[in-house]
Enzyme design. Sequence first.
Site, PDB file in Angstrom:
ATOM      1  N   ARG A  83       0.842  -1.195   0.000  1.00  0.00           N
ATOM      2  CA  ARG A  83       0.000   0.000   0.000  1.00  0.00           C
ATOM      3  C   ARG A  83       0.878   1.247   0.000  1.00  0.00           C
ATOM      4  O   ARG A  83       1.821   1.348   0.772  1.00  0.00           O
ATOM      5  CB  ARG A  83      -0.919   0.016   1.225  1.00  0.00           C
ATOM      6  CG  ARG A  83      -1.729   1.295   1.284  1.00  0.00           C
ATOM      7  CD  ARG A  83      -2.854   1.238   2.276  1.00  0.00           C
ATOM      8  NE  ARG A  83      -3.413   2.563   2.479  1.00  0.00           N
ATOM      9  CZ  ARG A  83      -4.349   2.849   3.359  1.00  0.00           C
ATOM     10  NH1 ARG A  83      -4.840   1.879   4.118  1.00  0.00           N
ATOM     11  NH2 ARG A  83      -4.794   4.065   3.483  1.00  0.00           N
ATOM     12  N   ARG A  92      -6.967   2.228  -2.615  1.00  0.00           N
ATOM     13  CA  ARG A  92      -5.963   1.538  -1.816  1.00  0.00           C
ATOM     14  C   ARG A  92      -5.934   0.055  -2.129  1.00  0.00           C
ATOM     15  O   ARG A  92      -6.957  -0.582  -2.346  1.00  0.00           O
ATOM     16  CB  ARG A  92      -6.151   1.792  -0.331  1.00  0.00           C
ATOM     17  CG  ARG A  92      -7.391   1.288   0.358  1.00  0.00           C
ATOM     18  CD  ARG A  92      -8.521   2.303   0.510  1.00  0.00           C
ATOM     19  NE  ARG A  92      -8.164   3.664   0.818  1.00  0.00           N
ATOM     20  CZ  ARG A  92      -8.118   4.181   2.043  1.00  0.00           C
ATOM     21  NH1 ARG A  92      -8.392   3.452   3.086  1.00  0.00           N
ATOM     22  NH2 ARG A  92      -7.829   5.438   2.214  1.00  0.00           N
ATOM     23  N   ASP A  95      -6.779  -1.990   2.901  1.00  0.00           N
ATOM     24  CA  ASP A  95      -7.064  -1.154   4.061  1.00  0.00           C
ATOM     25  C   ASP A  95      -7.544  -2.074   5.179  1.00  0.00           C
ATOM     26  O   ASP A  95      -8.383  -2.950   4.929  1.00  0.00           O
ATOM     27  CB  ASP A  95      -8.166  -0.144   3.708  1.00  0.00           C
ATOM     28  CG  ASP A  95      -8.424   0.835   4.833  1.00  0.00           C
ATOM     29  OD1 ASP A  95      -7.450   1.310   5.442  1.00  0.00           O
ATOM     30  OD2 ASP A  95      -9.605   1.131   5.109  1.00  0.00           O
ATOM     31  N   ASP A  97      -8.953  -1.881   9.112  1.00  0.00           N
ATOM     32  CA  ASP A  97      -9.378  -1.035  10.230  1.00  0.00           C
ATOM     33  C   ASP A  97      -9.845  -1.890  11.396  1.00  0.00           C
ATOM     34  O   ASP A  97     -10.480  -2.935  11.188  1.00  0.00           O
ATOM     35  CB  ASP A  97     -10.566  -0.144   9.814  1.00  0.00           C
ATOM     36  CG  ASP A  97     -10.144   0.973   8.884  1.00  0.00           C
ATOM     37  OD1 ASP A  97      -8.962   1.358   8.897  1.00  0.00           O
ATOM     38  OD2 ASP A  97     -11.018   1.458   8.142  1.00  0.00           O
TER      39      ASP A  97
HETATM   40  P1  AMP Z   1      -6.528   4.426   6.946  1.00  0.00           P
HETATM   41  O1  AMP Z   1      -6.426   5.510   5.917  1.00  0.00           O
HETATM   42  O2  AMP Z   1      -7.886   3.808   7.044  1.00  0.00           O
HETATM   43  O3  AMP Z   1      -5.463   3.392   6.832  1.00  0.00           O
HETATM   44  O4  AMP Z   1      -6.340   5.101   8.403  1.00  0.00           O
HETATM   45  C1  AMP Z   1      -5.506   6.193   8.646  1.00  0.00           C
HETATM   46  C2  AMP Z   1      -5.218   6.292  10.150  1.00  0.00           C
HETATM   47  O5  AMP Z   1      -6.412   6.167  10.913  1.00  0.00           O
HETATM   48  C3  AMP Z   1      -4.319   5.225  10.713  1.00  0.00           C
HETATM   49  O6  AMP Z   1      -2.974   5.485  10.502  1.00  0.00           O
HETATM   50  C4  AMP Z   1      -4.690   5.181  12.184  1.00  0.00           C
HETATM   51  O7  AMP Z   1      -3.738   5.864  13.004  1.00  0.00           O
HETATM   52  C5  AMP Z   1      -6.005   5.921  12.252  1.00  0.00           C
HETATM   53  N1  AMP Z   1      -7.063   5.166  12.957  1.00  0.00           N
HETATM   54  C6  AMP Z   1      -7.863   5.700  13.914  1.00  0.00           C
HETATM   55  N2  AMP Z   1      -8.722   4.786  14.400  1.00  0.00           N
HETATM   56  C7  AMP Z   1      -8.476   3.629  13.702  1.00  0.00           C
HETATM   57  C8  AMP Z   1      -9.053   2.322  13.751  1.00  0.00           C
HETATM   58  N3  AMP Z   1     -10.065   2.018  14.586  1.00  0.00           N
HETATM   59  N4  AMP Z   1      -8.549   1.379  12.907  1.00  0.00           N
HETATM   60  C9  AMP Z   1      -7.549   1.677  12.051  1.00  0.00           C
HETATM   61  N5  AMP Z   1      -6.970   2.892  11.942  1.00  0.00           N
HETATM   62  C10 AMP Z   1      -7.422   3.869  12.768  1.00  0.00           C
END
Ligand code: AMP
Length: 170
Positions: A83, A92, A95, A97
């Site tokens: 990524r 992406r 991803d 989460d």
């Molecule tokens: P993403 O673009 O979805 O990869 O997320 C960007 C940022 O969101 C990550 O670098 C994390 O620090 C932040 N983040 C905040 N809460 C969460 C969560 N519950 N799971 C994953 N990332 C999170």
Amino acid sequence: MDSHTVFISLGSNLGNREKALKDAVNSLSPDVTPTAFSKIYETPPWGYDQQPTFLNQVIRVKTALPPFDLLDKLKSIEKDLGRRPTFRYGPRLIDMDILFFDAIVISSERLTIPHPEIENRAFVLVPMMDIAPDFIHPVSCRPITNLAKDVSKKKIKEYQPKEEIGRDHA
Ligand code: AMP
């Protein structure tokens, strides 16, 4: 060691999307063990329209890692799988989460648990319905079945995997 129950959402809209989901799941061991897999869904892009459709899946895992260590692990898997940073809500390769971590509530700059967008995202609630319809959101105290009633599921299509994904972990 304490074992936590965590729900993780997976999404991909670049390259071989199905392989990206599979590679992400396979990268979790040994410290994170998948215990349930939703079906895979094909879903429209969210936040920014001009990009390919996503494949989304939610998995339940067991782990002894604390929340921030798990976040670090997921972010490093994303990086290892190739990524590259784009823009917020942009395309992406993978991803990952953290949706729920036991019934823990965390609100910090790096990590918000439960994930703050769960209630707005059919692409999370529909797969959650496959594996944990009775799970109670620890902040709103509403079960997934109830949250799922409030989102439009029209554009969330079940995807037929070309390969068996995750079955060997179930
Ligand atoms: P993403 O673009 O979805 O990869 O997320 C960007 C940022 O969101 C990550 O670098 C994390 O620090 C932040 N983040 C905040 N809460 C969460 C969560 N519950 N799971 C994953 N990332 C999170």
